[in-house]
Motif scaffolding. Structure first.
Motif, short mmCIF file in Angstrom:
data_model
loop_
_atom_site.label_atom_id
_atom_site.label_comp_id
_atom_site.label_asym_id
_atom_site.label_seq_id
_atom_site.Cartn_x
_atom_site.Cartn_y
_atom_site.Cartn_z
N ALA A 148 0.80 -1.01 0.05
CA ALA A 148 0.01 0.03 -0.15
C ALA A 148 0.85 1.37 -0.08
O ALA A 148 0.25 2.36 -0.09
N LEU A 149 2.06 1.14 0.15
CA LEU A 149 2.84 2.14 0.19
C LEU A 149 2.96 2.94 -1.16
O LEU A 149 2.93 2.30 -2.31
N ALA B 182 11.74 3.86 2.53
CA ALA B 182 11.97 2.75 3.06
C ALA B 182 13.10 2.01 2.31
O ALA B 182 14.03 1.39 3.32
N ALA B 183 13.31 2.12 1.23
CA ALA B 183 14.57 1.42 0.75
C ALA B 183 15.87 1.95 0.95
O ALA B 183 16.63 1.27 1.25
N GLU C 187 16.25 3.60 3.77
CA GLU C 187 16.20 3.24 5.46
C GLU C 187 16.88 1.59 5.50
O GLU C 187 17.54 1.57 6.28
N ARG C 188 16.36 0.58 4.76
CA ARG C 188 16.77 -0.68 4.62
C ARG C 188 18.20 -0.92 4.26
O ARG C 188 18.87 -1.48 4.90
N ASP C 189 18.54 -0.21 3.03
CA ASP C 189 19.80 -0.42 2.49
C ASP C 189 20.79 0.46 2.71
O ASP C 189 21.97 0.23 2.18
N GLY C 190 20.65 1.65 3.18
CA GLY C 190 21.56 2.85 3.42
C GLY C 190 21.18 3.60 2.26
O GLY C 190 20.80 3.48 1.03
N PRO C 191 22.18 4.83 2.47
CA PRO C 191 21.84 6.08 1.52
C PRO C 191 22.88 5.92 0.32
O PRO C 191 23.61 7.10 0.13
N THR C 192 23.10 4.86 -0.11
CA THR C 192 23.95 4.93 -1.24
C THR C 192 23.32 4.28 -2.68
O THR C 192 22.47 3.28 -2.31
N ASN D 107 10.92 -5.57 -4.64
CA ASN D 107 11.60 -5.32 -5.77
C ASN D 107 12.05 -4.09 -6.14
O ASN D 107 12.57 -3.69 -7.21
N GLU D 108 12.48 -3.23 -5.12
CA GLU D 108 12.95 -1.90 -5.18
C GLU D 108 14.15 -1.63 -4.31
O GLU D 108 14.06 -1.89 -3.13
N VAL D 109 15.14 -0.75 -4.88
CA VAL D 109 16.24 -0.39 -4.32
C VAL D 109 16.37 1.20 -4.81
O VAL D 109 15.86 1.55 -5.60
#
Length: 129
Positions: free
Chosen positions: A5-6, A14-15, A17-22, A54-56
């Motif tokens: 729903a996002l 969220a991506a 936050e999950r993976d880091g800002p790179t 499925n998103e980064v």
């Protein structure tokens, strides 16, 4: 399951936050100078869903240059260019997407494409068998 729903901006946040800002592909820090974008690992034209799995986050340059190139092929191109593409992050995202599809079902077009990318990563040694 609430992740479906996002909206796009929330999935990007969220991506990051999950993976880091790179950027997953070139490793540049995502900031005001390097704009983050939502990158579908399995492209929409190949049936990839707009799910967080499925998103980064990728910089605008890498997202535009990759286009619909297969993720493992683009990873290899980035490495050829000398960029520190995050193979471990790619492996994790592809694996989580396969798990999400197994739970949620559907994604008939994306499944064979995803399986081929996971096989290719295994051959590279970037994913445990």
């Amino acid at each position: 399951m609430g992740e479906m729903a996002l909206d796009r901006a929330a999935r990007l946040e969220a991506a990051v936050e999950r993976d880091g800002p790179t950027c997953i592909w070139c490793g540049r820090a995502l900031s005001g100078q390097v704009t983050p974008t939502t990158e579908h690992v399995v492209p929409r034209v190949k049936g990839g869903p707009s799910w967080l799995e499925n998103e980064v986050a990728a910089c605008r340059r890498c997202n535009a240059e990759r286009g619909h190139t297969a993720p493992v092929e683009w990873l290899e191109e980035c490495l050829r260019r000398g960029w520190p593409a995050d193979e471990a992050r790619l492996a994790r995202i592809l694996t989580q997407l396969a798990e999400a599809i197994a739970v949620r079902g559907g994604q008939r077009r994306a499944r064979p494409y995803l399986e081929s990318q996971l096989r290719r990563l295994r051959r590279r040694g970037g994913l445990a068998a």
